[in-house]
Motif scaffolding. Structure first.
Motif, PDB file in Angstrom:
ATOM      1  N   VAL A  10      28.567  24.797 -43.638  1.00  0.00           N
ATOM      2  CA  VAL A  10      28.600  24.003 -42.417  1.00  0.00           C
ATOM      3  C   VAL A  10      27.274  24.117 -41.680  1.00  0.00           C
ATOM      4  O   VAL A  10      26.709  23.128 -41.216  1.00  0.00           O
ATOM      5  CB  VAL A  10      29.756  24.481 -41.503  1.00  0.00           C
ATOM      6  CG1 VAL A  10      29.615  23.908 -40.104  1.00  0.00           C
ATOM      7  CG2 VAL A  10      31.097  24.092 -42.108  1.00  0.00           C
ATOM      8  N   ARG A  11      26.767  25.327 -41.616  1.00  0.00           N
ATOM      9  CA  ARG A  11      25.507  25.521 -40.877  1.00  0.00           C
ATOM     10  C   ARG A  11      24.333  24.857 -41.585  1.00  0.00           C
ATOM     11  O   ARG A  11      23.436  24.310 -40.947  1.00  0.00           O
ATOM     12  CB  ARG A  11      25.250  27.005 -40.680  1.00  0.00           C
ATOM     13  CG  ARG A  11      26.217  27.565 -39.650  1.00  0.00           C
ATOM     14  CD  ARG A  11      26.017  29.036 -39.368  1.00  0.00           C
ATOM     15  NE  ARG A  11      26.890  29.412 -38.253  1.00  0.00           N
ATOM     16  CZ  ARG A  11      27.257  30.663 -37.978  1.00  0.00           C
ATOM     17  NH1 ARG A  11      26.846  31.664 -38.745  1.00  0.00           N
ATOM     18  NH2 ARG A  11      28.035  30.910 -36.955  1.00  0.00           N
ATOM     19  N   ARG A  69      24.520  22.200 -43.457  1.00  0.00           N
ATOM     20  CA  ARG A  69      24.644  20.763 -43.244  1.00  0.00           C
ATOM     21  C   ARG A  69      24.213  20.404 -41.822  1.00  0.00           C
ATOM     22  O   ARG A  69      23.554  19.393 -41.600  1.00  0.00           O
ATOM     23  CB  ARG A  69      26.085  20.337 -43.497  1.00  0.00           C
ATOM     24  CG  ARG A  69      26.364  18.886 -43.282  1.00  0.00           C
ATOM     25  CD  ARG A  69      25.712  18.023 -44.343  1.00  0.00           C
ATOM     26  NE  ARG A  69      25.914  16.596 -44.088  1.00  0.00           N
ATOM     27  CZ  ARG A  69      25.007  15.664 -44.293  1.00  0.00           C
ATOM     28  NH1 ARG A  69      23.823  15.985 -44.780  1.00  0.00           N
ATOM     29  NH2 ARG A  69      25.271  14.401 -44.044  1.00  0.00           N
ATOM     30  N   ARG A  70      24.566  21.243 -40.883  1.00  0.00           N
ATOM     31  CA  ARG A  70      24.182  20.958 -39.509  1.00  0.00           C
ATOM     32  C   ARG A  70      22.664  20.993 -39.345  1.00  0.00           C
ATOM     33  O   ARG A  70      22.075  20.197 -38.627  1.00  0.00           O
ATOM     34  CB  ARG A  70      24.828  21.947 -38.547  1.00  0.00           C
ATOM     35  CG  ARG A  70      24.733  21.456 -37.114  1.00  0.00           C
ATOM     36  CD  ARG A  70      25.328  22.453 -36.169  1.00  0.00           C
ATOM     37  NE  ARG A  70      24.921  23.810 -36.536  1.00  0.00           N
ATOM     38  CZ  ARG A  70      25.422  24.897 -35.995  1.00  0.00           C
ATOM     39  NH1 ARG A  70      26.364  24.799 -35.100  1.00  0.00           N
ATOM     40  NH2 ARG A  70      24.995  26.074 -36.361  1.00  0.00           N
ATOM     41  N   LEU A  91      21.358  17.762 -40.453  1.00  0.00           N
ATOM     42  CA  LEU A  91      21.588  16.710 -39.452  1.00  0.00           C
ATOM     43  C   LEU A  91      20.623  16.859 -38.282  1.00  0.00           C
ATOM     44  O   LEU A  91      20.160  15.863 -37.720  1.00  0.00           O
ATOM     45  CB  LEU A  91      23.038  16.753 -38.963  1.00  0.00           C
ATOM     46  CG  LEU A  91      24.089  16.341 -39.991  1.00  0.00           C
ATOM     47  CD1 LEU A  91      25.473  16.354 -39.368  1.00  0.00           C
ATOM     48  CD2 LEU A  91      23.789  14.960 -40.559  1.00  0.00           C
ATOM     49  N   ASP A  92      20.300  18.088 -37.944  1.00  0.00           N
ATOM     50  CA  ASP A  92      19.326  18.307 -36.872  1.00  0.00           C
ATOM     51  C   ASP A  92      17.981  17.708 -37.252  1.00  0.00           C
ATOM     52  O   ASP A  92      17.323  17.033 -36.460  1.00  0.00           O
ATOM     53  CB  ASP A  92      19.166  19.806 -36.611  1.00  0.00           C
ATOM     54  CG  ASP A  92      20.264  20.356 -35.715  1.00  0.00           C
ATOM     55  OD1 ASP A  92      20.876  19.553 -34.986  1.00  0.00           O
ATOM     56  OD2 ASP A  92      20.504  21.569 -35.740  1.00  0.00           O
ATOM     57  N   LEU A 148      17.464  15.379 -39.347  1.00  0.00           N
ATOM     58  CA  LEU A 148      17.607  13.928 -39.373  1.00  0.00           C
ATOM     59  C   LEU A 148      17.544  13.360 -37.964  1.00  0.00           C
ATOM     60  O   LEU A 148      16.906  12.326 -37.722  1.00  0.00           O
ATOM     61  CB  LEU A 148      18.940  13.596 -40.047  1.00  0.00           C
ATOM     62  CG  LEU A 148      19.208  12.151 -40.400  1.00  0.00           C
ATOM     63  CD1 LEU A 148      18.010  11.526 -41.075  1.00  0.00           C
ATOM     64  CD2 LEU A 148      20.424  12.092 -41.310  1.00  0.00           C
ATOM     65  N   ASP A 149      18.180  14.024 -37.033  1.00  0.00           N
ATOM     66  CA  ASP A 149      18.154  13.615 -35.634  1.00  0.00           C
ATOM     67  C   ASP A 149      16.705  13.545 -35.154  1.00  0.00           C
ATOM     68  O   ASP A 149      16.274  12.538 -34.579  1.00  0.00           O
ATOM     69  CB  ASP A 149      18.956  14.635 -34.811  1.00  0.00           C
ATOM     70  CG  ASP A 149      19.085  14.229 -33.347  1.00  0.00           C
ATOM     71  OD1 ASP A 149      18.160  13.602 -32.820  1.00  0.00           O
ATOM     72  OD2 ASP A 149      20.108  14.566 -32.728  1.00  0.00           O
ATOM     73  N   THR A 191      13.982  13.247 -36.924  1.00  0.00           N
ATOM     74  CA  THR A 191      13.261  12.166 -37.608  1.00  0.00           C
ATOM     75  C   THR A 191      13.594  10.814 -37.002  1.00  0.00           C
ATOM     76  O   THR A 191      12.704  10.017 -36.685  1.00  0.00           O
ATOM     77  CB  THR A 191      13.632  12.159 -39.101  1.00  0.00           C
ATOM     78  OG1 THR A 191      13.308  13.427 -39.654  1.00  0.00           O
ATOM     79  CG2 THR A 191      12.860  11.077 -39.842  1.00  0.00           C
ATOM     80  N   LEU A 192      14.886  10.557 -36.826  1.00  0.00           N
ATOM     81  CA  LEU A 192      15.301   9.251 -36.300  1.00  0.00           C
ATOM     82  C   LEU A 192      14.800   9.057 -34.870  1.00  0.00           C
ATOM     83  O   LEU A 192      14.368   7.966 -34.496  1.00  0.00           O
ATOM     84  CB  LEU A 192      16.828   9.132 -36.342  1.00  0.00           C
ATOM     85  CG  LEU A 192      17.434   8.969 -37.734  1.00  0.00           C
ATOM     86  CD1 LEU A 192      18.950   9.047 -37.676  1.00  0.00           C
ATOM     87  CD2 LEU A 192      17.009   7.645 -38.356  1.00  0.00           C
ATOM     88  N   THR A 193      14.852  10.113 -34.100  1.00  0.00           N
ATOM     89  CA  THR A 193      14.387  10.022 -32.714  1.00  0.00           C
ATOM     90  C   THR A 193      12.909   9.667 -32.672  1.00  0.00           C
ATOM     91  O   THR A 193      12.468   8.779 -31.938  1.00  0.00           O
ATOM     92  CB  THR A 193      14.643  11.355 -31.993  1.00  0.00           C
ATOM     93  OG1 THR A 193      16.036  11.639 -32.041  1.00  0.00           O
ATOM     94  CG2 THR A 193      14.184  11.290 -30.554  1.00  0.00           C
ATOM     95  N   LEU A 207      11.068   8.276 -35.105  1.00  0.00           N
ATOM     96  CA  LEU A 207      10.802   6.949 -35.662  1.00  0.00           C
ATOM     97  C   LEU A 207      11.126   5.847 -34.653  1.00  0.00           C
ATOM     98  O   LEU A 207      10.346   4.916 -34.464  1.00  0.00           O
ATOM     99  CB  LEU A 207      11.642   6.738 -36.929  1.00  0.00           C
ATOM    100  CG  LEU A 207      11.198   7.488 -38.187  1.00  0.00           C
ATOM    101  CD1 LEU A 207      12.220   7.286 -39.294  1.00  0.00           C
ATOM    102  CD2 LEU A 207       9.828   7.005 -38.644  1.00  0.00           C
ATOM    103  N   THR A 208      12.284   5.966 -34.013  1.00  0.00           N
ATOM    104  CA  THR A 208      12.678   4.904 -33.102  1.00  0.00           C
ATOM    105  C   THR A 208      11.789   4.881 -31.868  1.00  0.00           C
ATOM    106  O   THR A 208      11.460   3.820 -31.359  1.00  0.00           O
ATOM    107  CB  THR A 208      14.151   5.063 -32.684  1.00  0.00           C
ATOM    108  OG1 THR A 208      14.358   6.370 -32.171  1.00  0.00           O
ATOM    109  CG2 THR A 208      15.068   4.852 -33.868  1.00  0.00           C
TER     110      THR A 208
END
Lengths: 137, 137
Positions: free
Chosen positions: A95-96, A98-99, A102-103, A105-106, A108-110, A112-113
DNA sequence: GCTTGCTCCTCAAGTCGCTTGAGCATGTAG
DNA sequence: CTACATGCTCAAGCGACTTGAGGAGCAAGC
């Protein structure tokens, strides 16, 4: 009989869809339920508890094979709680991990946008690098 | 020819397994690759970039249908970057929601395992409530 | 030229964990 | 008695690949 739970009632009490309960029986997670004279499944409280446990483990993203091992181990009584704890600890690591993904990814997306929003604030702009950044990343 | 990339080389450069590249072609994410005289696929740099982009979007857990829309939109040039940004923003929300779930799961698992460790520190103990807690949770 | 071994090809089926649908029987309320 | 909900079985479908069978091509060393 004190307990004569239909599959629909079992679904309500356990939170598992009816079709999923039948599926669990089919793949051997649940022992084949008793049947009424007309051939309908009849469940008892132990089945409901088992279902609730399975469902809980499944919401934790634990695979059916692991769930089967665990519930079987519990059925055999004894030192099951240590098995459960070890599984939980191993799963906690997953779980950790995977988290953490996701962090990342967050972030990266932040980034990029934000870049695109800055470059294209007055409409699409050729200087926007969001697509190139995606390819290069 | 300056570019004559085999599928194996494309896999190495894009990070996609060979079988996955063929699968992407089959489902229309990649236009059918050119073929050598012997019938082998021959890729060029634009294919590699497209693959890298697809792979990047996939590691973000974006479904193949959405990926298809995005890469097609990019192929048609123009205002694609705004589409990409909107997708990224929508996806960012999903990422954060999923992370929140994982956070809750982390807390649950941490609490459960701590309880068991305390109750069973000298071996399995009947007072351990980890299994009951799992069923009740 | 020949063999060895890697890469490539296609097509089919398997994976996981269900979900959905067809077509029928049974139980229950008004 | 008639609806309508609920139950049953069996089969297929979903996403996104992965795996396997069975075969052909190619590059390198002898």
């Amino acid at each position: 009989m004190a307990t004569g739970i239909t599959i629909g009632e079992a679904a309500r009490r356990s939170g598992c869809p009816v079709a999923t309960i039948r599926y669990y029986e089919e793949v051997g997670l649940l022992r084949p339920a008793a049947r009424s004279a007309a051939g309908r499944r009849v469940f008892g409280m132990p089945d409901i508890e088992r279902l609730r446990l399975i469902r809980r483990l499944r919401t934790m993203d634990i695979g059916l094979d692991a769930v089967r091992e665990l519930v079987d181990a519990m059925g055999r009584g004894g030192a099951a709680c240590l098995d459960v704890r070890d599984m939980a600890l191993a799963h906690l690591e997953a779980v950790r991990a995977r988290r953490a993904e996701l962090d990342a990814l967050d972030r990266t997306l932040t980034r990029l946008t934000a870049t695109c929003s800055a470059a294209c604030k007055d409409g699409p702009d050729a200087s926007c690098t969001i697509i190139a950044d995606l390819i290069a990343a």
